[in-house]
Design a protein around this motif. Sequence first.
Motif, PDB file in Angstrom:
ATOM      1  N   PRO A 132     -14.865  86.204  28.958  1.00  0.00           N
ATOM      2  CA  PRO A 132     -14.102  87.355  28.149  1.00  0.00           C
ATOM      3  C   PRO A 132     -15.209  88.241  27.933  1.00  0.00           C
ATOM      4  N   ASP A 133     -14.806  89.447  27.493  1.00  0.00           N
ATOM      5  CA  ASP A 133     -15.678  90.332  27.378  1.00  0.00           C
ATOM      6  C   ASP A 133     -16.439  90.208  26.261  1.00  0.00           C
ATOM      7  N   ASP A 134     -16.063  89.592  25.232  1.00  0.00           N
ATOM      8  CA  ASP A 134     -17.066  89.302  23.904  1.00  0.00           C
ATOM      9  C   ASP A 134     -18.192  88.256  24.250  1.00  0.00           C
ATOM     10  N   LYS A 135     -18.335  87.813  25.498  1.00  0.00           N
ATOM     11  CA  LYS A 135     -19.404  86.769  25.766  1.00  0.00           C
ATOM     12  C   LYS A 135     -20.263  87.291  26.708  1.00  0.00           C
ATOM     13  N   GLN A 136     -21.751  87.272  26.325  1.00  0.00           N
ATOM     14  CA  GLN A 136     -22.757  87.847  27.160  1.00  0.00           C
ATOM     15  C   GLN A 136     -23.637  86.636  27.371  1.00  0.00           C
ATOM     16  N   VAL A 137     -23.833  86.708  28.868  1.00  0.00           N
ATOM     17  CA  VAL A 137     -24.619  85.442  29.584  1.00  0.00           C
ATOM     18  C   VAL A 137     -26.198  86.355  30.036  1.00  0.00           C
ATOM     19  N   GLN A 138     -27.132  85.697  29.486  1.00  0.00           N
ATOM     20  CA  GLN A 138     -28.454  86.121  29.971  1.00  0.00           C
ATOM     21  C   GLN A 138     -29.094  84.895  30.876  1.00  0.00           C
ATOM     22  N   VAL A 139     -29.365  85.350  32.038  1.00  0.00           N
ATOM     23  CA  VAL A 139     -29.764  84.059  32.961  1.00  0.00           C
ATOM     24  C   VAL A 139     -31.260  84.445  33.026  1.00  0.00           C
ATOM     25  N   HIS A 140     -32.074  83.350  32.763  1.00  0.00           N
ATOM     26  CA  HIS A 140     -33.679  83.394  32.775  1.00  0.00           C
ATOM     27  C   HIS A 140     -34.141  82.296  33.394  1.00  0.00           C
ATOM     28  N   LEU A 141     -34.860  82.505  34.615  1.00  0.00           N
ATOM     29  CA  LEU A 141     -35.448  81.653  35.369  1.00  0.00           C
ATOM     30  C   LEU A 141     -37.050  81.186  34.816  1.00  0.00           C
ATOM     31  N   SER A 142     -37.521  80.231  34.567  1.00  0.00           N
ATOM     32  CA  SER A 142     -38.524  79.653  34.191  1.00  0.00           C
ATOM     33  C   SER A 142     -39.334  78.819  35.166  1.00  0.00           C
ATOM     34  N   LYS A 143     -40.567  79.091  35.395  1.00  0.00           N
ATOM     35  CA  LYS A 143     -41.395  78.373  36.545  1.00  0.00           C
ATOM     36  C   LYS A 143     -42.679  77.753  35.734  1.00  0.00           C
ATOM     37  N   ASN A 144     -42.507  77.201  34.673  1.00  0.00           N
ATOM     38  CA  ASN A 144     -43.463  76.446  33.792  1.00  0.00           C
ATOM     39  C   ASN A 144     -44.443  75.515  34.427  1.00  0.00           C
TER      40      ASN A 144
END
Length: 82
Positions: free
Chosen positions: A5-17
């Motif tokens: 839905p429009d009110d949901k925001q997804v932020q994708v972050h790739l970590s190579k720790n």
Amino acid sequence: MPMLPDDKQVQVHLSKNDRPQPFLPHLVARIHWLSLMSGAAKVEFKGTGIDHFALNPGSFVYVPAGALHRIVPPVNEHHDAL
């Protein structure tokens, strides 16, 4: 993500720790989904009923809003977490 839905925001972050992350309070305002794509790691929690959770490739971990957490890779190994 077109399926949400429009009110949901997804932020994708790739970590190579290759070292433990610090516990960062500003990152806990929203829920998190952690997924491990390669390697091995564990998620450590602070101030919750769970101390840590082991991650293997394909693992998914739900982290509720407000839960302090960090990703800790094994010694001498890196991981790809999303």
